[in-house]
Design a protein around this motif. Sequence first.
Motif, PDB file in Angstrom:
ATOM      1  N   THR A 174      31.454  50.614  37.768  1.00 13.70           N
ATOM      2  CA  THR A 174      32.330  50.353  38.689  1.00 13.70           C
ATOM      3  C   THR A 174      32.078  48.582  39.088  1.00 13.70           C
ATOM      4  O   THR A 174      31.098  48.230  39.614  1.00 13.70           O
ATOM      5  CB  THR A 174      32.050  51.276  39.925  1.00 13.70           C
ATOM      6  OG1 THR A 174      32.141  52.306  39.558  1.00 13.70           O
ATOM      7  CG2 THR A 174      33.325  51.028  40.951  1.00 13.70           C
ATOM      8  N   VAL A 175      33.563  48.197  38.923  1.00  9.51           N
ATOM      9  CA  VAL A 175      33.327  46.430  39.246  1.00  9.51           C
ATOM     10  C   VAL A 175      34.264  46.469  40.120  1.00  9.51           C
ATOM     11  O   VAL A 175      35.434  46.657  40.369  1.00  9.51           O
ATOM     12  CB  VAL A 175      33.774  45.886  38.073  1.00  9.51           C
ATOM     13  CG1 VAL A 175      33.683  44.240  38.157  1.00  9.51           C
ATOM     14  CG2 VAL A 175      33.047  46.252  36.710  1.00  9.51           C
ATOM     15  N   ASN A 176      33.718  45.499  41.409  1.00 10.01           N
ATOM     16  CA  ASN A 176      34.639  45.073  42.563  1.00 10.01           C
ATOM     17  C   ASN A 176      34.668  43.405  42.192  1.00 10.01           C
ATOM     18  O   ASN A 176      33.701  42.880  42.709  1.00 10.01           O
ATOM     19  CB  ASN A 176      33.896  45.129  43.762  1.00 10.01           C
ATOM     20  CG  ASN A 176      34.901  44.705  44.986  1.00 10.01           C
ATOM     21  OD1 ASN A 176      35.649  43.888  44.963  1.00 10.01           O
ATOM     22  ND2 ASN A 176      34.821  45.537  45.932  1.00 10.01           N
ATOM     23  N   GLU A 177      35.610  43.089  41.421  1.00 13.18           N
ATOM     24  CA  GLU A 177      35.798  41.598  41.126  1.00 13.18           C
ATOM     25  C   GLU A 177      35.759  40.854  42.373  1.00 13.18           C
ATOM     26  O   GLU A 177      35.062  39.740  42.329  1.00 13.18           O
ATOM     27  CB  GLU A 177      37.103  41.395  40.335  1.00 13.18           C
ATOM     28  CG  GLU A 177      37.109  42.102  39.025  1.00 13.18           C
ATOM     29  CD  GLU A 177      36.376  41.389  37.920  1.00 13.18           C
ATOM     30  OE1 GLU A 177      35.596  40.710  38.326  1.00 13.18           O
ATOM     31  OE2 GLU A 177      36.034  42.075  36.872  1.00 13.18           O
ATOM     32  N   LYS A 178      36.353  41.462  43.483  1.00 13.64           N
ATOM     33  CA  LYS A 178      36.579  40.435  44.680  1.00 13.64           C
ATOM     34  C   LYS A 178      35.371  40.035  45.201  1.00 13.64           C
ATOM     35  O   LYS A 178      35.085  39.030  45.696  1.00 13.64           O
ATOM     36  CB  LYS A 178      37.602  41.048  45.735  1.00 13.64           C
ATOM     37  CG  LYS A 178      37.773  40.321  46.861  1.00 13.64           C
ATOM     38  CD  LYS A 178      38.901  41.171  47.974  1.00 13.64           C
ATOM     39  CE  LYS A 178      38.990  40.310  49.041  1.00 13.64           C
ATOM     40  NZ  LYS A 178      39.852  40.859  49.992  1.00 13.64           N
ATOM     41  N   GLU A 179      34.507  40.835  45.472  1.00 15.17           N
ATOM     42  CA  GLU A 179      32.976  41.129  46.109  1.00 15.17           C
ATOM     43  C   GLU A 179      32.110  40.642  44.861  1.00 15.17           C
ATOM     44  O   GLU A 179      30.791  40.150  45.132  1.00 15.17           O
ATOM     45  CB  GLU A 179      32.747  42.356  46.447  1.00 15.17           C
ATOM     46  CG  GLU A 179      33.385  42.626  47.957  1.00 15.17           C
ATOM     47  CD  GLU A 179      33.529  41.924  48.637  1.00 15.17           C
ATOM     48  OE1 GLU A 179      32.390  41.445  49.090  1.00 15.17           O
ATOM     49  OE2 GLU A 179      34.424  41.925  49.560  1.00 15.17           O
ATOM     50  N   LEU A 239      30.714  42.476  42.610  1.00 18.31           N
ATOM     51  CA  LEU A 239      29.642  43.698  42.479  1.00 18.31           C
ATOM     52  C   LEU A 239      29.887  44.538  41.483  1.00 18.31           C
ATOM     53  O   LEU A 239      30.981  44.914  41.161  1.00 18.31           O
ATOM     54  CB  LEU A 239      29.875  44.483  43.858  1.00 18.31           C
ATOM     55  CG  LEU A 239      29.586  43.740  45.115  1.00 18.31           C
ATOM     56  CD1 LEU A 239      29.718  44.607  46.244  1.00 18.31           C
ATOM     57  CD2 LEU A 239      27.861  43.107  45.118  1.00 18.31           C
ATOM     58  N   ARG A 240      28.838  44.889  40.764  1.00 23.10           N
ATOM     59  CA  ARG A 240      28.755  45.877  39.604  1.00 23.10           C
ATOM     60  C   ARG A 240      27.865  47.200  39.997  1.00 23.10           C
ATOM     61  O   ARG A 240      26.837  46.849  40.274  1.00 23.10           O
ATOM     62  CB  ARG A 240      28.257  45.125  38.438  1.00 23.10           C
ATOM     63  CG  ARG A 240      29.462  43.904  37.886  1.00 23.10           C
ATOM     64  CD  ARG A 240      28.889  43.249  36.666  1.00 23.10           C
ATOM     65  NE  ARG A 240      29.903  42.136  36.158  1.00 23.10           N
ATOM     66  CZ  ARG A 240      31.115  42.665  35.609  1.00 23.10           C
ATOM     67  NH1 ARG A 240      31.200  43.940  34.895  1.00 23.10           N
ATOM     68  NH2 ARG A 240      31.764  41.643  35.037  1.00 23.10           N
TER      69      ARG A 240
END
Length: 292
Positions: free
Chosen positions: A253-258, A260-261
Motif C-alpha cells: 500500500t503506497v501513500n505518495e503524498k506521505e 509511505l509504503r
Amino acid sequence: MRQKTGRREGGAELRARVLSAEEERRLRGHGALVSDFRQQKLEREARRNWDLFYKRNRTRFFKDRHWTAREFGELRACRQFEDQKLTILEAGCGVGNCLFPLLEEDPNIFAYACDFSPRAVEYVKQNPLYDPGRCRVFQCDLTCDDLLDHVPPESVDVVLLIFVLSAIHPEKMPLVLQNICKVLKPGKRVLFRDYGLYDHAMLRFKAGSKLGENFYVRQDGTRSYFFTDGFLARLFTEAGCEEVLSTYVFRETVNEKEGLRAPRVFLQSTFQKPLRSAASGPRGRVPHPGPS
C-alpha cells in the motif's frame, strides 16, 4: 503486486516475508501481554465491540470485494457444469462487501450469510440489492453450534471465510471450523483469506496491545490474529479437512503524498472436506429444507 510462494510440500511451512532491522525492533517493542482480567473482558464484550464498530463506521469502512471471484478460481472450478446452481455460506459477512458483488456477478448463486454483529446483519438486510430469494442472512456466533439452526447440514458447496477467523480468539477457532464443516457437503471446499504473519497492521501495534502469540487488540476493542500457513493447516486438519493449497499474498500500500509504503501480507488457502468425514455433524435440526 501479487506474488505466490506456491503449494505447501511435505508439511513444510511457507516462508512469510523477511523483516528489516527496524521492523524487528518494532516487534520486540510490543512488550508484555495484556492482563488476564482485560483479556476475559474483551472476550465477554466481543459482540458489543463489533456492534459498536459498525455503529461508528456503518457501511463505509470496507470497500466492496470485487476481487473474490477472480482470486478464488475454485468458485468456478467447483461446478460440474456451466450454470450449475451453487449454494455458498459467507461466514462473517460484515455489511455485505463480499456478498453483494458475488451475487451481482453470478446469478446462479444462492447465499447464506451470517455475522456476529446484529447491526451488520441489519445493514445487509437494508441494502437495496438484498433479495431473500437469493440470500438468507442471519446473526450467528460461529463458535457455538447454532449455525445448524439456519443452514441444513451438508447443504453448502462453498464456504467463504474471508478476514473473519482472525477476529476470533485462537482457542475458539477450532469450534468455528468444526461448525462450518458440518454444513459443508463432502468433497466441497472452504476458501480462506486473512491476515498473514508480519503484515504491516501487525507491526503497527504498540506496547499494551499484545494478547498472545500473533494476537492483538485494537484501540476499539476488536481483535486480530496474524496467521502462518502451518498453524492454519493444523486447525483445518484437526477439524477433518484436507489442505488443497496455501499461499502468501504480498502487496504494498503506497501513500505518495506521505511517501509511505506499507507491506501487506495475507494468507490465502483452500481446504476440502473429505468425501467421507466424521465432521459431518448431526442432522435434522433445521426446520426448513433450504434453497432448491
